[in-house]
Design a protein around this motif. Structure first.
Motif, PDB file in Angstrom:
ATOM      1  N   ASN A  14       0.821  -1.213   0.000  1.00  0.00           N
ATOM      2  CA  ASN A  14       0.000   0.000   0.000  1.00  0.00           C
ATOM      3  C   ASN A  14       0.854   1.261   0.000  1.00  0.00           C
ATOM      4  N   GLU A  15       1.957   1.239   0.738  1.00  0.00           N
ATOM      5  CA  GLU A  15       2.845   2.398   0.768  1.00  0.00           C
ATOM      6  C   GLU A  15       3.514   2.623  -0.582  1.00  0.00           C
ATOM      7  N   LEU A  16       3.894   1.558  -1.254  1.00  0.00           N
ATOM      8  CA  LEU A  16       4.500   1.684  -2.579  1.00  0.00           C
ATOM      9  C   LEU A  16       3.528   2.339  -3.555  1.00  0.00           C
ATOM     10  N   ILE A  17       2.275   1.942  -3.488  1.00  0.00           N
ATOM     11  CA  ILE A  17       1.248   2.539  -4.354  1.00  0.00           C
ATOM     12  C   ILE A  17       1.060   4.020  -4.006  1.00  0.00           C
ATOM     13  N   LEU A  18       1.002   4.314  -2.700  1.00  0.00           N
ATOM     14  CA  LEU A  18       0.802   5.687  -2.242  1.00  0.00           C
ATOM     15  C   LEU A  18       1.939   6.595  -2.693  1.00  0.00           C
ATOM     16  N   TYR A  19       3.177   6.144  -2.487  1.00  0.00           N
ATOM     17  CA  TYR A  19       4.323   6.966  -2.859  1.00  0.00           C
ATOM     18  C   TYR A  19       4.400   7.150  -4.373  1.00  0.00           C
ATOM     19  N   LYS A  20       4.008   6.133  -5.122  1.00  0.00           N
ATOM     20  CA  LYS A  20       4.004   6.244  -6.576  1.00  0.00           C
ATOM     21  C   LYS A  20       2.998   7.298  -7.026  1.00  0.00           C
ATOM     22  N   ASP A  21       1.831   7.306  -6.405  1.00  0.00           N
ATOM     23  CA  ASP A  21       0.804   8.296  -6.749  1.00  0.00           C
ATOM     24  C   ASP A  21       1.245   9.703  -6.353  1.00  0.00           C
ATOM     25  N   GLU A  22       1.897   9.806  -5.193  1.00  0.00           N
ATOM     26  CA  GLU A  22       2.337  11.125  -4.737  1.00  0.00           C
ATOM     27  C   GLU A  22       3.412  11.714  -5.642  1.00  0.00           C
ATOM     28  N   ARG A  23       4.278  10.834  -6.203  1.00  0.00           N
ATOM     29  CA  ARG A  23       5.333  11.321  -7.084  1.00  0.00           C
ATOM     30  C   ARG A  23       4.770  11.920  -8.373  1.00  0.00           C
ATOM     31  N   LYS A  24       3.552  11.558  -8.719  1.00  0.00           N
ATOM     32  CA  LYS A  24       2.913  12.131  -9.906  1.00  0.00           C
ATOM     33  C   LYS A  24       2.472  13.568  -9.653  1.00  0.00           C
ATOM     34  N   ILE A  25       2.321  13.916  -8.380  1.00  0.00           N
ATOM     35  CA  ILE A  25       1.821  15.238  -8.015  1.00  0.00           C
ATOM     36  C   ILE A  25       2.936  16.143  -7.512  1.00  0.00           C
ATOM     37  N   PHE A  26       3.802  15.586  -6.660  1.00  0.00           N
ATOM     38  CA  PHE A  26       4.863  16.381  -6.043  1.00  0.00           C
ATOM     39  C   PHE A  26       6.230  15.958  -6.586  1.00  0.00           C
ATOM     40  N   LYS A  27       7.085  16.933  -6.803  1.00  0.00           N
ATOM     41  CA  LYS A  27       8.414  16.637  -7.344  1.00  0.00           C
ATOM     42  C   LYS A  27       9.295  15.926  -6.330  1.00  0.00           C
ATOM     43  N   LYS A  28       9.291  16.421  -5.104  1.00  0.00           N
ATOM     44  CA  LYS A  28      10.192  15.877  -4.093  1.00  0.00           C
ATOM     45  C   LYS A  28       9.428  14.997  -3.114  1.00  0.00           C
ATOM     46  N   VAL A  29       9.371  13.723  -3.443  1.00  0.00           N
ATOM     47  CA  VAL A  29       8.758  12.726  -2.563  1.00  0.00           C
ATOM     48  C   VAL A  29       9.851  11.738  -2.186  1.00  0.00           C
ATOM     49  N   PRO A  30      10.054  11.469  -0.901  1.00  0.00           N
ATOM     50  CA  PRO A  30      11.123  10.533  -0.517  1.00  0.00           C
ATOM     51  C   PRO A  30      10.902   9.151  -1.109  1.00  0.00           C
ATOM     52  N   LYS A  31      12.002   8.468  -1.371  1.00  0.00           N
ATOM     53  CA  LYS A  31      11.907   7.103  -1.903  1.00  0.00           C
ATOM     54  C   LYS A  31      11.402   6.173  -0.805  1.00  0.00           C
ATOM     55  N   PHE A  32      10.545   5.242  -1.199  1.00  0.00           N
ATOM     56  CA  PHE A  32      10.093   4.221  -0.263  1.00  0.00           C
ATOM     57  C   PHE A  32      10.354   2.859  -0.893  1.00  0.00           C
ATOM     58  N   ALA A  33      11.294   2.101  -0.321  1.00  0.00           N
ATOM     59  CA  ALA A  33      11.654   0.771  -0.828  1.00  0.00           C
ATOM     60  C   ALA A  33      11.635   0.755  -2.359  1.00  0.00           C
ATOM     61  N   PRO A  34      12.502   1.552  -3.010  1.00  0.00           N
ATOM     62  CA  PRO A  34      12.442   1.682  -4.472  1.00  0.00           C
ATOM     63  C   PRO A  34      12.651   0.382  -5.230  1.00  0.00           C
ATOM     64  N   ALA A  35      13.285  -0.615  -4.619  1.00  0.00           N
ATOM     65  CA  ALA A  35      13.467  -1.918  -5.274  1.00  0.00           C
ATOM     66  C   ALA A  35      12.369  -2.898  -4.897  1.00  0.00           C
ATOM     67  N   GLY A  36      11.308  -2.402  -4.232  1.00  0.00           N
ATOM     68  CA  GLY A  36      10.142  -3.237  -3.963  1.00  0.00           C
ATOM     69  C   GLY A  36      10.338  -4.220  -2.821  1.00  0.00           C
ATOM     70  N   GLN A  37       9.513  -5.269  -2.832  1.00  0.00           N
ATOM     71  CA  GLN A  37       9.600  -6.287  -1.796  1.00  0.00           C
ATOM     72  C   GLN A  37       9.603  -7.678  -2.428  1.00  0.00           C
ATOM     73  N   SER A  38      10.117  -8.624  -1.671  1.00  0.00           N
ATOM     74  CA  SER A  38      10.222  -9.997  -2.155  1.00  0.00           C
ATOM     75  C   SER A  38       9.896 -10.946  -1.014  1.00  0.00           C
ATOM     76  N   THR A  39       9.845 -12.234  -1.331  1.00  0.00           N
ATOM     77  CA  THR A  39       9.629 -13.242  -0.301  1.00  0.00           C
ATOM     78  C   THR A  39      10.351 -14.519  -0.692  1.00  0.00           C
ATOM     79  N   GLN A  40      10.363 -15.465   0.213  1.00  0.00           N
ATOM     80  CA  GLN A  40      11.043 -16.741  -0.024  1.00  0.00           C
ATOM     81  C   GLN A  40      10.208 -17.871   0.558  1.00  0.00           C
TER      82      GLN A  40
END
Length: 419
Positions: A198-224
């Motif tokens: 949910n945070e990845l989606i939120l930050y992605k949407d915010e970057r469309k509106i604001f220029k300076k949005v902090p990166k949030f786990a830019p390489a995503g998430q994984s599992t094993q």
């Protein structure tokens, strides 16, 4: 600093971390700035794998192997009589910086046994990442293992300092997990995964509106998932992987063949080992779902629940669906070109481009990089296929196996020349 004690801790906690294979360093894009140290941009991360496929390009350690849980499959289980050790936050930071400056590593993969409780453990992991980023201006790759049960507030902070986060499902099914780790549950593991998604989606949407949005786990998430500690079929495993790809936007699912190391009536015999080729086939099936347009139900089904260890999953599908072949390379759509054995995604792109200018033949495919030794049985260029016209389909499988050695490819060759 006691160098000998640090060395002893490093040996203990690096060895304990080797069973976690979800440490790929790809996908980061944190660039160096303000004269900081390191750069996790994709081109700046080097990959090094041991013979059995374990990633060694990162400093890969546990913060501690003390653990409050007694999971049957884990070498760090609390009832196991092993040497215990724990790093301080400062020790992990110093090791990371010193190894990086000596060009031994390109980043950090940090996991931990769960001590005290989930929040305390996760907070300690986050402190390492925060100290590296804020005090040492470290811009290299950081992968943190998310601790099930950690609060949303701590997970948010983790995402601001780490490039990738991961929560291991460990055992593919809840039933299997309850058998081997009765104190754990998939619901606790899924909570931080849901938060990160949910945070990845939120930050992605915010970057469309604001220029300076902090990166949030830019390489995503994984599992094993651990394969072979319980009796789940390959069909069940890839269905679980497919579910998490679709619903949690995972970058990767990793498959780790269970390594017998503890005597326990709930586990496979200490003398049995999951064949590495099974692990390999699961990665190949995973690749088919992610890049080749295959659905999990096409690769396997309940009547055919295990992957063929002799041939790769794409070839196995093709042999079960000979009515779909031969494929005309000059006219077939992209979706069907991707299903030809011996043809990879890069080759398909080249075929689609090249056939705009000329009619392709077998020599062209060879120059493009197609694995002709198997692709030739499944393609045509004119009105008929000169290869399959003379093949007894009952012996088709044997003929292909006799003329290709790709089944001996290393288990971790993810570029999959088999395809």
């Amino acid at each position: 600093m006691n160098i000998d004690r640090i060395q002893e801790k490093l040996e203990i906690l690096a060895d304990a971390a080797k069973y976690d294979v979800s440490c790929s360093s790809s996908g980061g894009n944190r660039k160096n700035k303000n004269g900081g140290l390191g750069d996790s941009h994709a081109s700046g991360i080097c990959h090094s794998y041991t013979e059995d496929g374990r990633c060694v390009s990162l400093l890969k350690i546990l913060l501690t192997n003390h653990c409050i849980y007694d999971c049957a499959y884990c070498v760090s289980r609390k009832s196991n009589d092993i040497k215990r050790a724990a790093f301080t936050v400062e020790e992990v930071v110093d090791l990371t910086i010193n190894f990086y400056r000596r060009n031994f590593i390109e980043g950090l993969f940090l996991s931990s046994g769960i001590f005290t409780d989930s929040d305390t453990t996760m907070e300690r992991l986050v402190r390492v990442a925060k100290k590296l980023r804020t005090e040492h201006k470290f811009n290299g790759y950081i992968h943190l293992k998310s601790i099930p049960g950690a609060s949303d507030e701590i997970m948010r902070e983790a995402g601001l300092y780490a490039d990738r986060l991961s929560v291991n499902l460990e055992i593919p099914t809840e039933k299997g997990l309850k058998l081997l780790a009765p104190e754990k549950s998939h619901s606790e593991m899924i909570k931080p995964m849901t938060y990160v998604k949910n945070e990845l989606i939120l930050y992605k949407d915010e970057r469309k509106i604001f220029k300076k949005v902090p990166k949030f786990a830019p390489a995503g998430q994984s599992t094993q998932m651990i394969v072979g500690a319980t009796d789940e079929t390959d069909f069940k495993i890839i269905k679980v992987a497919d579910h998490f790809y679709k619903n949690f936007n995972l970058k990767r699912v990793y498959y780790s063949g269970y390594v017998p190391m503890l005597e326990d009536a709930r586990l496979p015999s200490i003398h049995s080992q999951v064949p590495m080729v099974r692990e390999n086939r699961l990665y190949q099936a995973d690749w088919l779902m992610r890049f080749y347009g295959f659905k999990a139900d096409e690769i396997l089904d309940r009547s055919n629940p295990f992957l063929d260890l002799e041939v790769d999953p794409k070839l196995a599908w093709s042999l079960r669906h000979l009515e779909q072949f031969p494929v005309n390379v000059n006219t077939a759509p992209k979706e069907m070109l991707l299903r030809i054995p011996g043809v990879g995604t890069k080759s398909v792109r080249k075929i689609l481009m090249a056939r705009k200018f000329q009619k392709l033949n077998l020599d062209h495919l060879k120059k493009i990089g197609v694995a002709i030794n198997r692709a030739k049985y499944f393609v045509e260029f004119e009105s008929h296929n000169v290869f399959t016209n003379f093949i007894d389909h009952q012996n088709f499988r044997k003929i292909i196996l006799d003329t290709t050695k790709s089944k001996f490819t290393s288990p971790f060759s993810e570029q999959l020349t088999l395809f």
